[in-house]
Design an enzyme around this catalytic site. Structure first.
Site, PDB file in Angstrom:
ATOM      1  N   CYS A 337      25.011 -59.730  12.694  1.00  0.00           N
ATOM      2  CA  CYS A 337      24.092 -59.806  13.826  1.00  0.00           C
ATOM      3  C   CYS A 337      22.785 -59.069  13.521  1.00  0.00           C
ATOM      4  O   CYS A 337      22.012 -59.515  12.686  1.00  0.00           O
ATOM      5  CB  CYS A 337      24.776 -59.293  15.080  1.00  0.00           C
ATOM      6  SG  CYS A 337      23.992 -59.886  16.608  1.00  0.00           S
ATOM      7  N   HIS A 433      30.386 -61.748  15.613  1.00  0.00           N
ATOM      8  CA  HIS A 433      31.132 -60.504  15.769  1.00  0.00           C
ATOM      9  C   HIS A 433      32.629 -60.802  15.817  1.00  0.00           C
ATOM     10  O   HIS A 433      33.058 -61.873  16.238  1.00  0.00           O
ATOM     11  CB  HIS A 433      30.744 -59.812  17.077  1.00  0.00           C
ATOM     12  CG  HIS A 433      29.357 -59.270  17.104  1.00  0.00           C
ATOM     13  ND1 HIS A 433      28.984 -58.146  16.414  1.00  0.00           N
ATOM     14  CD2 HIS A 433      28.235 -59.699  17.757  1.00  0.00           C
ATOM     15  CE1 HIS A 433      27.701 -57.904  16.638  1.00  0.00           C
ATOM     16  NE2 HIS A 433      27.228 -58.830  17.444  1.00  0.00           N
TER      17      HIS A 433
END
Length: 493
Positions: A337, A433
């Site tokens: 991310c 994630h």
């Protein structure tokens, strides 16, 4: 005639990090095993560790673990107000799963009164479908400077008529003073909402604290619901507060070593829990002011709530030099991310989404660029690695990453290819994630560094086992029948 409201119980603490989150999770599993339909609830949470709900909202990771303990799906109503710090004085305000504009600390105090309606609405939604709602407070009710407009502790408890049990942490010392002092400083009507106390994190022979329990009861009038000894497997469950990274669990010498820089706005660091759980993997969190270790197989840059700010922070620590040197010496680098965004050539924020308009050069290890723009992407996903290995996780980000290296994606997701990889294969990153919780993918990922290793860890099964162990622990050391009786004392509507 006064209508009966469903049982509910709120755990408040004498301070932060006294163990409210894990006690709530353990109680959720214990009462669920007794046949009750349990829902966790936290009116207001502050954390950059967020979970994505099935309907595309976000809540604190602690409530996600508590929902798992209760064996129920995630809901945005379990954490109606989530504050995600962007600077020391500003946080993004998420209400019922959706992000509002960032608010400065002083502005948020004025905003709280308007948020109480959303908090009570979410609580009503949960209690309508539950036999028991377990509520977790935030910080401490003893912070009387924050009592006006409070929605996190007594302000909520009194408005919703929820009885409170106060939790003290004996491991940090001064637990008698903390419990008795709370009674002394809070408003008498708030104190009347408290029906008893729990002493948490005891080490040694609990019988030695019998006199302490008596002293607390004599000075407060509150009964004890038990003393909870230190739960040795606490480190095997996901933690929400980054303060836990500052107290790392000592690891034996392990052959596969991963270094992780502790960014100032580190987010979703529980991505690394499955890697830490592997017996042959050492995850080394490097605090500010220290260089990244050289003798590692991988440098992994985690997620961040403020990519540009943490990119500057990373450079201020000299970690950019360490990462480039590691790469030039043949080491691998991976980003998740915000960490993925930092690996590119540039990060642009044309609208000042993170505070200040502008752009910064990235680390330049991936031939991609990121623009922070558009709506936040929030979705749980399942997919495969490019080799076909199944995996799952969730996306929670603002920004679009494009460039030549995205032609070598790492993952295949329902909405298309995801991630990027350098031409030599030593640098990679993606937005997903939670992907390391997938046992098969984690084994494939780690085999890049130790082709001969044979992974046997079932991460999700272990989390379930630890939750059951925590419930057993609380069944042994707490008066659960007494807590259930208190939960049933809610006032009429």
């Amino acid at each position: 005639m006064t209508a009966r409201r469903p049982p509910a119980l709120m755990l408040q603490g004498t301070g932060s990090d006294v163990g409210k989150s894990l006690l709530t999770a353990g109680l959720a599993r214990a009462f669920t095993r007794r046949g009750l339909s349990v829902r966790p609830f936290k009116p207001q949470n502050m954390s950059n560790n967020a979970a994505v709900t099935p309907d595309g909202g976000e809540i604190g990771r602690a409530q996600a673990l508590q929902a798992r303990a209760a064996r129920v799906p995630l809901s945005v109503h379990m954490n109606p107000v989530l504050l995600k710090p962007e600077t020391d004085r500003r946080a993004q305000v998420v209400v019922q799963g959706r992000a509002l504009a960032p608010a400065e600390a002083a502005d948020y105090q004025a905003l709280k009164a308007r948020l109480l309606g959303s908090v009570l609405e979410s609580f009503a939604h949960l209690e309508a479908e539950a036999d028991l709602v377990l509520v977790e407070g935030a910080g401490s009710p003893a912070e009387i400077n924050l009592r006006a407009g409070d929605i996190a502790n007594m302000g909520f408890a009194r408005r919703a008529g929820v009885p409170v049990v106060l939790v003290g942490d004996i491991d940090r010392g001064g637990v008698i003073a903390a419990l008795v002092g709370t009674k002394t400083v809070i408003d008498p009507a708030d104190a009347a909402q408290i029906r008893g106390f729990i002493v948490n994190k005891f080490r040694g022979d609990v019988r030695l604290f019998d006199g302490g329990l008596t002293a607390i009861t004599e000075r407060t009038g509150w009964p004890s619901f038990g003393v909870v000894p230190w739960f040795r497997d606490v480190g095997l469950l996901p933690a929400e507060d980054a303060v836990t990274l500052e107290r790392p669990i000592p690891q034996a010498e392990r052959p596969l070593r991963i270094a992780v820089p502790m960014l100032s706005r580190i987010a979703n660091f529980d991505d690394l829990d499955p890697l830490k759980a592997e017996e042959d993997v050492a995850v080394i969190f490097t605090p500010p002011g220290q260089p990244l270790p050289r003798d590692v197989d991988l440098i992994l840059i985690p997620g961040s709530k403020a990519t540009l700010a943490d990119l500057a922070f990373l450079r201020a620590q000299g970690w950019d030099v360490d990462i480039i040197a590691h790469y030039r010496q043949g080491g691998a680098v991976f980003g998740i991310c915000g960490g993925y965004q930092m690996l590119g050539r540039r990060v642009h924020d044309p609208a000042g989404i993170e505070g200040v308009q502008g752009s910064q050069p990235g680390l330049g290890l991936l031939d991609v660029e990121t623009t922070l723009a558009g709506d936040k992407i929030l979705r749980p996903v399942s997919g495969t690695s490019v080799t076909g290995t199944p995996l799952y996780g969730y996306e929670i980000h603002i920004g679009r990453t494009q460039g030549p290296d995205t032609a070598r994606p790492l993952l295949t997701l329902p909405h298309g290819p995801e991630g990027a990889q350098s031409a030599d294969g030593s640098v990679g990153g993606c937005y997903l994630h939670g992907l390391f919780a997938s046992d098969a993918y984690r084994a494939e990922f780690l085999a890049q560094f130790r082709p001969e290793r044979r992974a046997a860890l079932g991460f999700e099964a272990r989390v379930e086992s630890v939750l059951d162990g925590l419930a057993d622990h609380l069944e042994t050391h707490l008066d659960l029948d007494g807590l259930w009786a208190v939960a049933q004392t809610r006032g009429g509507a």
